[in-house]
Design a protein around this motif. Structure first.
Motif, PDB file in Angstrom:
ATOM      1  N   ASP A  10      -5.288  11.536  -4.617  1.00 55.09           N
ATOM      2  CA  ASP A  10      -5.175  10.328  -5.448  1.00 55.09           C
ATOM      3  C   ASP A  10      -5.303   9.062  -4.602  1.00 55.09           C
ATOM      4  O   ASP A  10      -5.986   8.116  -4.989  1.00 55.09           O
ATOM      5  CB  ASP A  10      -3.831  10.307  -6.188  1.00 55.09           C
ATOM      6  CG  ASP A  10      -3.738  11.375  -7.271  1.00 55.09           C
ATOM      7  OD1 ASP A  10      -4.786  11.933  -7.666  1.00 55.09           O
ATOM      8  OD2 ASP A  10      -2.607  11.659  -7.720  1.00 55.09           O
ATOM      9  N   ILE A  11      -4.652   9.037  -3.461  1.00 59.25           N
ATOM     10  CA  ILE A  11      -4.728   7.866  -2.573  1.00 59.25           C
ATOM     11  C   ILE A  11      -6.157   7.689  -2.071  1.00 59.25           C
ATOM     12  O   ILE A  11      -6.685   6.572  -2.044  1.00 59.25           O
ATOM     13  CB  ILE A  11      -3.744   8.008  -1.403  1.00 59.25           C
ATOM     14  CG1 ILE A  11      -2.317   7.832  -1.925  1.00 59.25           C
ATOM     15  CG2 ILE A  11      -4.043   6.992  -0.296  1.00 59.25           C
ATOM     16  CD1 ILE A  11      -1.251   8.183  -0.928  1.00 59.25           C
ATOM     17  N   ALA A  12      -6.795   8.799  -1.692  1.00 64.00           N
ATOM     18  CA  ALA A  12      -8.181   8.713  -1.226  1.00 64.00           C
ATOM     19  C   ALA A  12      -9.087   8.178  -2.335  1.00 64.00           C
ATOM     20  O   ALA A  12      -9.941   7.316  -2.087  1.00 64.00           O
ATOM     21  CB  ALA A  12      -8.660  10.083  -0.747  1.00 64.00           C
ATOM     22  N   MET A  13      -8.891   8.649  -3.550  1.00 69.72           N
ATOM     23  CA  MET A  13      -9.745   8.217  -4.656  1.00 69.72           C
ATOM     24  C   MET A  13      -9.589   6.729  -4.969  1.00 69.72           C
ATOM     25  O   MET A  13     -10.523   6.103  -5.449  1.00 69.72           O
ATOM     26  CB  MET A  13      -9.445   9.054  -5.910  1.00 69.72           C
ATOM     27  CG  MET A  13      -9.793  10.535  -5.751  1.00 69.72           C
ATOM     28  SD  MET A  13     -11.529  10.832  -5.376  1.00 69.72           S
ATOM     29  CE  MET A  13     -12.298  10.331  -6.891  1.00 69.72           C
ATOM     30  N   LEU A  14      -8.423   6.163  -4.694  1.00 69.43           N
ATOM     31  CA  LEU A  14      -8.228   4.726  -4.894  1.00 69.43           C
ATOM     32  C   LEU A  14      -9.039   3.901  -3.895  1.00 69.43           C
ATOM     33  O   LEU A  14      -9.426   2.778  -4.186  1.00 69.43           O
ATOM     34  CB  LEU A  14      -6.751   4.347  -4.741  1.00 69.43           C
ATOM     35  CG  LEU A  14      -5.822   4.754  -5.863  1.00 69.43           C
ATOM     36  CD1 LEU A  14      -4.378   4.467  -5.465  1.00 69.43           C
ATOM     37  CD2 LEU A  14      -6.172   4.020  -7.139  1.00 69.43           C
ATOM     38  N   HIS A  15      -9.267   4.442  -2.718  1.00 67.20           N
ATOM     39  CA  HIS A  15      -9.872   3.671  -1.631  1.00 67.20           C
ATOM     40  C   HIS A  15     -11.320   4.053  -1.308  1.00 67.20           C
ATOM     41  O   HIS A  15     -12.040   3.231  -0.751  1.00 67.20           O
ATOM     42  CB  HIS A  15      -9.050   3.858  -0.348  1.00 67.20           C
ATOM     43  CG  HIS A  15      -7.690   3.270  -0.427  1.00 67.20           C
ATOM     44  ND1 HIS A  15      -6.602   3.970  -0.884  1.00 67.20           N
ATOM     45  CD2 HIS A  15      -7.237   2.038  -0.115  1.00 67.20           C
ATOM     46  CE1 HIS A  15      -5.532   3.205  -0.836  1.00 67.20           C
ATOM     47  NE2 HIS A  15      -5.887   2.014  -0.380  1.00 67.20           N
ATOM     48  N   SER A  25      -1.493   3.495   3.354  1.00 64.34           N
ATOM     49  CA  SER A  25      -1.180   4.407   2.248  1.00 64.34           C
ATOM     50  C   SER A  25      -1.147   5.855   2.719  1.00 64.34           C
ATOM     51  O   SER A  25      -0.242   6.611   2.371  1.00 64.34           O
ATOM     52  CB  SER A  25      -2.226   4.311   1.134  1.00 64.34           C
ATOM     53  OG  SER A  25      -2.409   3.025   0.703  1.00 64.34           O
ATOM     54  N   ARG A  26      -2.171   6.226   3.488  1.00 68.99           N
ATOM     55  CA  ARG A  26      -2.253   7.611   3.967  1.00 68.99           C
ATOM     56  C   ARG A  26      -1.095   7.929   4.911  1.00 68.99           C
ATOM     57  O   ARG A  26      -0.526   9.019   4.850  1.00 68.99           O
ATOM     58  CB  ARG A  26      -3.583   7.854   4.672  1.00 68.99           C
ATOM     59  CG  ARG A  26      -4.790   7.834   3.780  1.00 68.99           C
ATOM     60  CD  ARG A  26      -4.792   8.961   2.808  1.00 68.99           C
ATOM     61  NE  ARG A  26      -4.897  10.222   3.494  1.00 68.99           N
ATOM     62  CZ  ARG A  26      -5.486  11.298   3.017  1.00 68.99           C
ATOM     63  NH1 ARG A  26      -6.035  11.258   1.832  1.00 68.99           N
ATOM     64  NH2 ARG A  26      -5.511  12.405   3.696  1.00 68.99           N
ATOM     65  N   PRO A  85       0.801  -1.221   0.000  1.00 66.40           N
ATOM     66  CA  PRO A  85       0.000   0.000   0.000  1.00 66.40           C
ATOM     67  C   PRO A  85       0.839   1.279   0.000  1.00 66.40           C
ATOM     68  O   PRO A  85       0.344   2.342  -0.327  1.00 66.40           O
ATOM     69  CB  PRO A  85      -0.844  -0.101   1.269  1.00 66.40           C
ATOM     70  CG  PRO A  85      -0.237  -1.154   2.086  1.00 66.40           C
ATOM     71  CD  PRO A  85       0.610  -2.008   1.204  1.00 66.40           C
ATOM     72  N   THR A  86       2.118   1.175   0.348  1.00 70.66           N
ATOM     73  CA  THR A  86       2.961   2.368   0.333  1.00 70.66           C
ATOM     74  C   THR A  86       3.447   2.692  -1.077  1.00 70.66           C
ATOM     75  O   THR A  86       4.006   3.751  -1.306  1.00 70.66           O
ATOM     76  CB  THR A  86       4.181   2.192   1.258  1.00 70.66           C
ATOM     77  OG1 THR A  86       5.033   1.166   0.741  1.00 70.66           O
ATOM     78  CG2 THR A  86       3.746   1.839   2.669  1.00 70.66           C
ATOM     79  N   ALA A  87       3.218   1.785  -2.024  1.00 75.28           N
ATOM     80  CA  ALA A  87       3.675   2.004  -3.391  1.00 75.28           C
ATOM     81  C   ALA A  87       2.513   2.265  -4.352  1.00 75.28           C
ATOM     82  O   ALA A  87       2.702   2.250  -5.564  1.00 75.28           O
ATOM     83  CB  ALA A  87       4.474   0.794  -3.864  1.00 75.28           C
ATOM     84  N   LEU A  88       1.316   2.508  -3.830  1.00 75.93           N
ATOM     85  CA  LEU A  88       0.156   2.713  -4.694  1.00 75.93           C
ATOM     86  C   LEU A  88       0.287   4.007  -5.487  1.00 75.93           C
ATOM     87  O   LEU A  88       0.722   5.028  -4.970  1.00 75.93           O
ATOM     88  CB  LEU A  88      -1.128   2.760  -3.861  1.00 75.93           C
ATOM     89  CG  LEU A  88      -1.586   1.443  -3.276  1.00 75.93           C
ATOM     90  CD1 LEU A  88      -2.799   1.666  -2.383  1.00 75.93           C
ATOM     91  CD2 LEU A  88      -1.920   0.443  -4.363  1.00 75.93           C
ATOM     92  N   PRO A 111       2.308  14.678  13.985  1.00 78.64           N
ATOM     93  CA  PRO A 111       2.452  13.355  13.367  1.00 78.64           C
ATOM     94  C   PRO A 111       1.339  13.102  12.353  1.00 78.64           C
ATOM     95  O   PRO A 111       0.304  13.761  12.398  1.00 78.64           O
ATOM     96  CB  PRO A 111       2.355  12.399  14.555  1.00 78.64           C
ATOM     97  CG  PRO A 111       1.577  13.127  15.588  1.00 78.64           C
ATOM     98  CD  PRO A 111       1.892  14.588  15.398  1.00 78.64           C
ATOM     99  N   PRO A 112       1.543  12.141  11.459  1.00 77.38           N
ATOM    100  CA  PRO A 112       0.509  11.841  10.460  1.00 77.38           C
ATOM    101  C   PRO A 112      -0.819  11.484  11.120  1.00 77.38           C
ATOM    102  O   PRO A 112      -0.858  10.958  12.237  1.00 77.38           O
ATOM    103  CB  PRO A 112       1.085  10.637   9.707  1.00 77.38           C
ATOM    104  CG  PRO A 112       2.554  10.759   9.880  1.00 77.38           C
ATOM    105  CD  PRO A 112       2.731  11.318  11.271  1.00 77.38           C
ATOM    106  N   LYS A 113      -1.902  11.777  10.411  1.00 82.07           N
ATOM    107  CA  LYS A 113      -3.249  11.530  10.929  1.00 82.07           C
ATOM    108  C   LYS A 113      -3.512  10.042  11.138  1.00 82.07           C
ATOM    109  O   LYS A 113      -4.132   9.653  12.109  1.00 82.07           O
ATOM    110  CB  LYS A 113      -4.268  12.113   9.948  1.00 82.07           C
ATOM    111  CG  LYS A 113      -5.689  11.992  10.385  1.00 82.07           C
ATOM    112  CD  LYS A 113      -6.591  12.698   9.380  1.00 82.07           C
ATOM    113  CE  LYS A 113      -8.030  12.656   9.804  1.00 82.07           C
ATOM    114  NZ  LYS A 113      -8.885  13.388   8.878  1.00 82.07           N
TER     115      LYS A 113
END
Length: 166
Positions: free
Chosen positions: A95-100, A67-68, A42-45, A116-118
């Motif tokens: 883009d990541i949101a639209m994939l999921h 991914s997020r 998921p980190t390479a999507l 820190p990240p959400k």
């Protein structure tokens, strides 16, 4: 009473005790479930690489969380570089949101780039509930509550439309 104790509101707690409010029930610790295996990274999507077909709801949510997290962590690094482009970083988040996510209108798909990240790959899967035939809720718990949020949980709502899970 439970909320006053959790939030450290001692004055409220003292008042509630003075009017004989019942003590909070003993809370049982939720035992996390195992996240499902993913057959992709998921980190390479990328926007041109859709998610595989036939995924479980848990797999979609787990991929989204990872991914997020990866996107926001890397966006923070890139924004510290000289030639960074904030708008492009937000586009990557969209883009990541639209994939999921479904195509439902939202106030913000990309969200914010913070630290820190959400989202966190340490999130715990607490449960999966089928609320309706077309609606499944994935219950997730934040791995490290802060002083502000002593316990932070998310409910991801997964909808099934025309036999396709989103």
């Amino acid at each position: 009473m439970q909320e006053t104790i959790e939030k450290g509101k001692d004055n409220c707690r003292v008042f509630l005790e003075s009017v004989n409010a019942p003590a909070p029930l003993k809370k049982t610790e939720d035992q996390p479930l195992l996240w499902p295996e993913l057959s992709w990274d998921p980190t390479a999507l990328k926007p041109i690489c859709p998610l595989p077909e036939g995924l479980s709801h848990e797999q979609v949510v787990w991929s989204y969380i990872q991914s997020r997290y990866h996107w926001e962590k890397e966006a923070n690094k890139r924004l510290n570089e000289e030639n960074s482009n904030f708008d492009r970083e937000l586009e990557l988040g969209v883009d990541i949101a639209m994939l999921h996510l479904t195509d439902k209108k939202r106030a913000s798909l990309g969200g914010a780039i913070g630290w820190p990240p959400k989202f966190s790959p340490g999130y715990e899967l607490l449960g999966v509930s089928q609320v309706k035939p077309s609606r499944i809720e994935i219950h997730v718990k934040h791995p490290q509550p802060t002083n502000f949020n002593k316990e932070y949980q998310w409910i991801f709502v997964c909808l099934k439309k025309r036999s396709v899970a989103y």
